[in-house]
Write a protein that holds these residues in place. Structure first.
Motif, mmCIF file in Angstrom:
data_model
loop_
_atom_site.group_PDB
_atom_site.id
_atom_site.type_symbol
_atom_site.label_atom_id
_atom_site.label_comp_id
_atom_site.label_asym_id
_atom_site.label_seq_id
_atom_site.Cartn_x
_atom_site.Cartn_y
_atom_site.Cartn_z
ATOM 1 N N LYS A 19 0.802 -1.223 0.000
ATOM 2 C CA LYS A 19 0.000 0.000 0.000
ATOM 3 C C LYS A 19 0.838 1.279 0.000
ATOM 4 N N ILE A 20 2.154 1.137 0.077
ATOM 5 C CA ILE A 20 3.028 2.310 0.088
ATOM 6 C C ILE A 20 3.039 2.944 -1.300
ATOM 7 N N ASP A 21 2.626 4.190 -1.387
ATOM 8 C CA ASP A 21 2.620 4.893 -2.678
ATOM 9 C C ASP A 21 4.010 5.366 -3.079
ATOM 10 N N ASP A 22 4.813 5.771 -2.104
ATOM 11 C CA ASP A 22 6.148 6.247 -2.427
ATOM 12 C C ASP A 22 6.965 6.372 -1.151
ATOM 13 N N VAL A 23 8.271 6.354 -1.322
ATOM 14 C CA VAL A 23 9.227 6.653 -0.257
ATOM 15 C C VAL A 23 9.945 7.936 -0.659
ATOM 16 N N TYR A 68 2.577 7.144 2.543
ATOM 17 C CA TYR A 68 3.951 7.496 2.189
ATOM 18 C C TYR A 68 4.871 7.294 3.392
ATOM 19 N N ILE A 69 6.095 6.912 3.107
ATOM 20 C CA ILE A 69 7.153 6.978 4.104
ATOM 21 C C ILE A 69 8.029 8.163 3.719
ATOM 22 N N ALA A 70 8.269 9.050 4.676
ATOM 23 C CA ALA A 70 9.010 10.276 4.378
ATOM 24 C C ALA A 70 9.993 10.587 5.493
ATOM 25 N N ALA A 122 16.074 9.104 9.813
ATOM 26 C CA ALA A 122 14.786 9.216 10.508
ATOM 27 C C ALA A 122 13.683 9.240 9.459
ATOM 28 N N ALA A 123 12.533 8.664 9.810
ATOM 29 C CA ALA A 123 11.416 8.639 8.858
ATOM 30 C C ALA A 123 10.097 8.493 9.601
ATOM 31 N N VAL A 124 9.030 8.921 8.943
ATOM 32 C CA VAL A 124 7.681 8.819 9.506
ATOM 33 C C VAL A 124 6.759 8.168 8.483
ATOM 34 N N LEU A 125 5.689 7.594 8.974
ATOM 35 C CA LEU A 125 4.652 7.025 8.122
ATOM 36 C C LEU A 125 3.507 8.028 8.056
ATOM 37 N N VAL A 126 3.288 8.570 6.870
ATOM 38 C CA VAL A 126 2.251 9.576 6.644
ATOM 39 C C VAL A 126 1.122 8.930 5.857
ATOM 40 N N MET A 127 -0.099 9.025 6.388
ATOM 41 C CA MET A 127 -1.239 8.377 5.739
ATOM 42 C C MET A 127 -2.429 9.332 5.649
#
Length: 364
Positions: A44-48, A105-107, A224-229
């Motif tokens: 389901k990840i649209d992009d990194v 997205y993971i950003a 570092a990264a976050v999961l944005v939904m």
């Protein structure tokens, strides 16, 4: 309009340049984070989207996604807004969700100063305007805003004490996923007599200046990264929204004063949303230099009681492209501990005189 929320946030331990993470390239630092954040959502990840500043070039986000074992269908985008890159990645992901381009997205960002192939920094600005190194620029800010060495040292000591208190009480452990045998930041291997160091430290960027090695951050490695939904999608998939993207701004200032760049970005957000600093409960501004933090706090009337409450880059470190995402990760956990926050804000200044800021509403 769709609403973007942050539902997960993590970072690696941060190591000194040529320190405990010296043998890991940027994609190797980022991959464990991507794998952790994508678990159960891989398809389901649209992009990194990852920020990176000092190389080695190429699409590090795509490389990191592949290294993490994400599906080949997950593309990857690498961006460079210098030290603002990690925050810009989160900003971009949030707007993509608002615009309906995707739902997940993971950003964040990743940086390995240790393995960088570049022997000197990139150009920030044309010589005809001025292209100072960041240390010299920190001196410019101190002089322009009348920030004394004593004021810088006072803040640096406060930040150091806050960082160690957060580490010793276990607060920083919430932010981390272990990286190999490393489970905490390298700066916490040994406590220093910071008050003594601050008094002894001499100016290093300008004769008779005020910026020293003790009131400046070092050079570091980390990610570092976050999961944005999209909010409804997050809830349907069993995630609890913690931070809701409310607004953001970027601003430019004279390249001689990049440390001041968060000020107009934050002012723009405040004006657009008809709020004041008093309405914001927690603020994270990257601590590249104490002169920058002190200048921004003075100009915006930010009380230290709600600024970088668990310390920051002056102690833990500043892995350039990742630092903006580190700020958001800190806010992600702080709002869950406090439970009374309404608005929180992350901001950072960059080489070339660019400031970026994001306003979030706490929804936990």
């Amino acid at each position: 309009m769709k609403r973007a929320v942050i539902v997960q946030a993590k970072r690696t331990p941060i190591g000194k340049a040529n320190g405990m993470l010296k043998n890991y390239e940027p994609h190797e630092l980022a991959a464990p984070l991507l794998k952790y954040l994508a678990e159960g959502l891989e398809e389901k990840i649209d992009d990194v989207i990852l920020g990176n500043v000092v190389g080695p070039g190429g699409n590090i986000a795509r490389l990191s996604a592949l290294e993490a074992g994400l599906p080949l269908s997950v593309p990857g985008l690498t961006l460079d807004r210098q030290c603002s890159a990690g925050l810009e990645a989160i900003r971009l992901a949030s707007y993509l969700i608002q615009g309906g381009a995707g739902t997940c997205y993971i950003a964040g960002g990743t940086e390995s100063a240790s393995t960088s192939p570049f022997t000197k920094r990139a150009r920030f600005s044309p010589d005809k305007i001025g292209d100072p190194d960041m240390g010299a620029a920190a001196e410019n800010v101190a002089e322009k805003c009348s920030i004394s060495k004593e004021a810088q040292d006072t803040y640096a000591l406060l930040s150091y004490e806050r960082s160690w208190k957060a580490f010793e009480s276990g607060l920083l452990a919430d932010e981390l996923i272990p990286f190999g045998s490393h489970s905490h930041d390298e700066e916490f291997f040994k406590k220093r007599k910071m008050d003594t160091l601050l008094k002894r430290a001499k100016p290093i960027f300008k004769k008779d200046g005020t910026v020293t090695a003790a009131n400046s951050c070092g050079i570091h490695d980390g990610a570092a990264a976050v999961l944005v939904m999209e909010e409804e999608t997050a809830i349907k998939n069993g995630y609890k929204p913690i931070l809701r993207f409310a607004d953001s701004a970027v601003a430019g200032v004279h390249p001689n004063y990049p440390g001041f760049a968060p000020v107009p970005a934050i002012q723009s957000i405040l004006e657009r949303n008809y709020i004041t600093i008093d309405d914001i409960d927690l603020i994270e501004i990257n601590e590249a230099f104490a002169s920058k933090i002190t200048a921004c706090a003075n100009e915006l009337s930010i009380p230290y009681e709600k600024l970088n409450v668990n310390g920051g880059a002056l102690t833990v470190g500043h892995p350039y492209g990742a630092s903006g995402a580190v700020l958001v990760t800190k806010l992600f956990y702080d709002v869950q501990r406090r439970r009374s926050c309404k608005y929180v804000l992350a901001a950072i200044g960059s080489g070339g005189g660019v400031g970026a800021a994001i306003l979030f509403k706490a929804v936990c």
